[in-house]
Design a protein around this motif. Structure first.
Motif, PDB file in Angstrom:
ATOM      1  N   ASN A 199       0.821  -1.217   0.000  1.00  0.00           N
ATOM      2  CA  ASN A 199       0.000   0.000   0.000  1.00  0.00           C
ATOM      3  C   ASN A 199       0.856   1.269   0.000  1.00  0.00           C
ATOM      4  OD1 ASN A 199      -2.370   1.475  -0.094  1.00  0.00           O
ATOM      5  ND2 ASN A 199      -2.538   1.588   2.128  1.00  0.00           N
ATOM      6  N   ARG A 200       1.809   1.315  -0.926  1.00  0.00           N
ATOM      7  CA  ARG A 200       2.669   2.497  -1.063  1.00  0.00           C
ATOM      8  C   ARG A 200       2.700   2.921  -2.532  1.00  0.00           C
ATOM      9  NH1 ARG A 200       8.189   1.172   2.064  1.00  0.00           N
ATOM     10  NH2 ARG A 200       8.662   3.340   1.525  1.00  0.00           N
ATOM     11  N   ALA A 201       2.839   4.233  -2.733  1.00  0.00           N
ATOM     12  CA  ALA A 201       2.891   4.792  -4.085  1.00  0.00           C
ATOM     13  C   ALA A 201       4.128   5.668  -4.209  1.00  0.00           C
ATOM     14  CB  ALA A 201       1.635   5.593  -4.384  1.00  0.00           C
ATOM     15  N   PHE A 202       4.635   5.761  -5.433  1.00  0.00           N
ATOM     16  CA  PHE A 202       5.880   6.471  -5.689  1.00  0.00           C
ATOM     17  C   PHE A 202       5.761   7.273  -6.976  1.00  0.00           C
ATOM     18  CE2 PHE A 202       6.492   2.330  -3.774  1.00  0.00           C
ATOM     19  CZ  PHE A 202       7.168   2.641  -2.607  1.00  0.00           C
ATOM     20  N   LEU A 203       6.459   8.397  -7.031  1.00  0.00           N
ATOM     21  CA  LEU A 203       6.553   9.209  -8.240  1.00  0.00           C
ATOM     22  C   LEU A 203       8.023   9.193  -8.650  1.00  0.00           C
ATOM     23  CD1 LEU A 203       4.747  10.904 -10.087  1.00  0.00           C
ATOM     24  CD2 LEU A 203       5.406  12.905  -8.746  1.00  0.00           C
ATOM     25  N   VAL A 204       8.310   8.485  -9.749  1.00  0.00           N
ATOM     26  CA  VAL A 204       9.685   8.189 -10.145  1.00  0.00           C
ATOM     27  C   VAL A 204       9.984   8.815 -11.505  1.00  0.00           C
ATOM     28  CG1 VAL A 204      11.327   6.308 -10.574  1.00  0.00           C
ATOM     29  CG2 VAL A 204       9.435   5.965  -8.957  1.00  0.00           C
ATOM     30  N   PRO A 205      11.044   9.631 -11.608  1.00  0.00           N
ATOM     31  CA  PRO A 205      11.404  10.184 -12.916  1.00  0.00           C
ATOM     32  C   PRO A 205      11.700   9.077 -13.936  1.00  0.00           C
ATOM     33  CG  PRO A 205      12.593  11.314 -11.160  1.00  0.00           C
ATOM     34  CD  PRO A 205      11.922  10.116 -10.536  1.00  0.00           C
ATOM     35  N   VAL A 206      11.142   9.196 -15.114  1.00  0.00           N
ATOM     36  CA  VAL A 206      11.334   8.201 -16.169  1.00  0.00           C
ATOM     37  C   VAL A 206      12.810   8.012 -16.487  1.00  0.00           C
ATOM     38  CG1 VAL A 206      10.957   7.794 -18.646  1.00  0.00           C
ATOM     39  CG2 VAL A 206       9.044   8.492 -17.179  1.00  0.00           C
ATOM     40  N   ASP A 207      13.577   9.085 -16.482  1.00  0.00           N
ATOM     41  CA  ASP A 207      14.968   9.028 -16.924  1.00  0.00           C
ATOM     42  C   ASP A 207      15.933   8.362 -15.949  1.00  0.00           C
ATOM     43  OD1 ASP A 207      14.286  10.237 -19.312  1.00  0.00           O
ATOM     44  OD2 ASP A 207      14.720  12.250 -18.587  1.00  0.00           O
ATOM     45  N   ILE A 208      15.497   8.020 -14.733  1.00  0.00           N
ATOM     46  CA  ILE A 208      16.439   7.406 -13.794  1.00  0.00           C
ATOM     47  C   ILE A 208      16.357   5.885 -13.764  1.00  0.00           C
ATOM     48  CG2 ILE A 208      16.439   9.459 -12.326  1.00  0.00           C
ATOM     49  CD1 ILE A 208      14.941   7.611 -10.223  1.00  0.00           C
ATOM     50  N   VAL A 209      15.384   5.311 -14.462  1.00  0.00           N
ATOM     51  CA  VAL A 209      15.230   3.856 -14.445  1.00  0.00           C
ATOM     52  C   VAL A 209      15.658   3.267 -15.780  1.00  0.00           C
ATOM     53  CG1 VAL A 209      13.347   3.981 -12.762  1.00  0.00           C
ATOM     54  CG2 VAL A 209      12.811   3.874 -15.187  1.00  0.00           C
ATOM     55  N   GLY A 210      15.781   1.961 -15.815  1.00  0.00           N
ATOM     56  CA  GLY A 210      16.130   1.277 -17.051  1.00  0.00           C
ATOM     57  C   GLY A 210      15.051   1.446 -18.105  1.00  0.00           C
ATOM     58  N   LYS A 211      15.356   1.040 -19.317  1.00  0.00           N
ATOM     59  CA  LYS A 211      14.394   1.210 -20.408  1.00  0.00           C
ATOM     60  C   LYS A 211      13.272   0.198 -20.387  1.00  0.00           C
ATOM     61  CE  LYS A 211      17.159   3.798 -23.633  1.00  0.00           C
ATOM     62  NZ  LYS A 211      17.536   3.960 -25.028  1.00  0.00           N
ATOM     63  N   THR A 212      13.437  -0.929 -19.674  1.00  0.00           N
ATOM     64  CA  THR A 212      12.366  -1.920 -19.626  1.00  0.00           C
ATOM     65  C   THR A 212      11.861  -2.191 -18.215  1.00  0.00           C
ATOM     66  OG1 THR A 212      13.934  -3.757 -19.581  1.00  0.00           O
ATOM     67  CG2 THR A 212      13.080  -3.094 -21.742  1.00  0.00           C
ATOM     68  N   GLU A 213      12.676  -1.939 -17.190  1.00  0.00           N
ATOM     69  CA  GLU A 213      12.246  -2.181 -15.811  1.00  0.00           C
ATOM     70  C   GLU A 213      12.846  -1.134 -14.885  1.00  0.00           C
ATOM     71  OE1 GLU A 213      11.695  -6.065 -13.191  1.00  0.00           O
ATOM     72  OE2 GLU A 213      13.803  -5.470 -13.248  1.00  0.00           O
ATOM     73  N   GLY A 214      12.042  -0.758 -13.888  1.00  0.00           N
ATOM     74  CA  GLY A 214      12.515   0.132 -12.841  1.00  0.00           C
ATOM     75  C   GLY A 214      12.465  -0.581 -11.510  1.00  0.00           C
ATOM     76  N   THR A 215      13.375  -0.214 -10.611  1.00  0.00           N
ATOM     77  CA  THR A 215      13.363  -0.775  -9.265  1.00  0.00           C
ATOM     78  C   THR A 215      13.618   0.325  -8.245  1.00  0.00           C
ATOM     79  OG1 THR A 215      15.707  -1.365  -9.357  1.00  0.00           O
ATOM     80  CG2 THR A 215      14.137  -3.090  -9.946  1.00  0.00           C
ATOM     81  N   LEU A 216      12.972   0.171  -7.107  1.00  0.00           N
ATOM     82  CA  LEU A 216      13.186   1.039  -5.955  1.00  0.00           C
ATOM     83  C   LEU A 216      13.527   0.142  -4.775  1.00  0.00           C
ATOM     84  CD1 LEU A 216      10.070   3.372  -6.337  1.00  0.00           C
ATOM     85  CD2 LEU A 216      12.443   3.908  -6.952  1.00  0.00           C
ATOM     86  N   ARG A 217      14.612   0.445  -4.088  1.00  0.00           N
ATOM     87  CA  ARG A 217      15.027  -0.387  -2.956  1.00  0.00           C
ATOM     88  C   ARG A 217      14.245   0.009  -1.717  1.00  0.00           C
ATOM     89  NH1 ARG A 217      18.309  -4.245  -1.660  1.00  0.00           N
ATOM     90  NH2 ARG A 217      19.268  -4.318  -3.705  1.00  0.00           N
ATOM     91  N   LEU A 218      13.671  -1.002  -1.066  1.00  0.00           N
ATOM     92  CA  LEU A 218      12.900  -0.801   0.154  1.00  0.00           C
ATOM     93  C   LEU A 218      13.777  -0.891   1.396  1.00  0.00           C
ATOM     94  CD1 LEU A 218       9.830  -3.010  -0.790  1.00  0.00           C
ATOM     95  CD2 LEU A 218       9.827  -0.518  -0.531  1.00  0.00           C
TER      96      LEU A 218
END
Length: 143
Positions: free
Chosen positions: A104-123
């Motif tokens: 139950n968490r939401a994030f606003l992540v800049p498109v340019d900081i993640v990979g082209k096919t997958e993004g990850t955020l470390r918990l």
């Protein structure tokens, strides 16, 4: 039934992100009319500056240490032998709005900081090699 389940999951993700963004001071959310086929799901109007947001459903992976999400959409082309084709969102959206229902968490992540096919955020935890250069901590992007 599968399509309806997929659609409702996407709609739940969009609704969760919309609810969190709507509570921000000085921010207006614009929703495209006749949506569903555009390269973004909503627009943030931050006092006259506009940011396109593509909503993605996150999933907890790697023994609960990261939230992962698709950073591209896939299309199938049956002509010319192309098969599956991935399209990223660079230049077509500024942010990913990521909602992970299991935590139950939401994030606003800049498109340019993640990979082209997958993004990850470390918990939690540290990386295998204890380097943090390209680690994006979930708490820094939470909305």
């Amino acid at each position: 039934m599968g399509f309806l389940a997929m659609k409702s999951k996407a709609e739940r993700t969009e609704a969760a992100i919309l609810a969190r963004l709507s509570g921000q001071e000085g921010v207006t959310i614009l929703l495209p009319f006749g949506g569903g086929n555009g390269r973004y799901d909503m627009v943030i109007d931050d006092n006259g500056t506009f940011y396109r947001v593509q909503c993605k459903t996150g999933r907890v992976e790697r023994n609960g240490t990261v939230v992962a999400f698709n950073a591209a959409s896939s299309t199938y082309h049956y002509y010319g032998g192309k098969g599956r084709e991935w399209r990223d969102y660079r230049g077509q959206a500024e942010y990913f709005g990521v909602y992970c229902s299991s935590i139950n968490r939401a994030f606003l992540v800049p498109v340019d900081i993640v990979g082209k096919t997958e993004g990850t955020l470390r918990l939690v935890g540290s990386t295998k090699n204890n380097q943090s250069k390209n680690v994006h901590w979930a708490e820094n992007y939470e909305i």
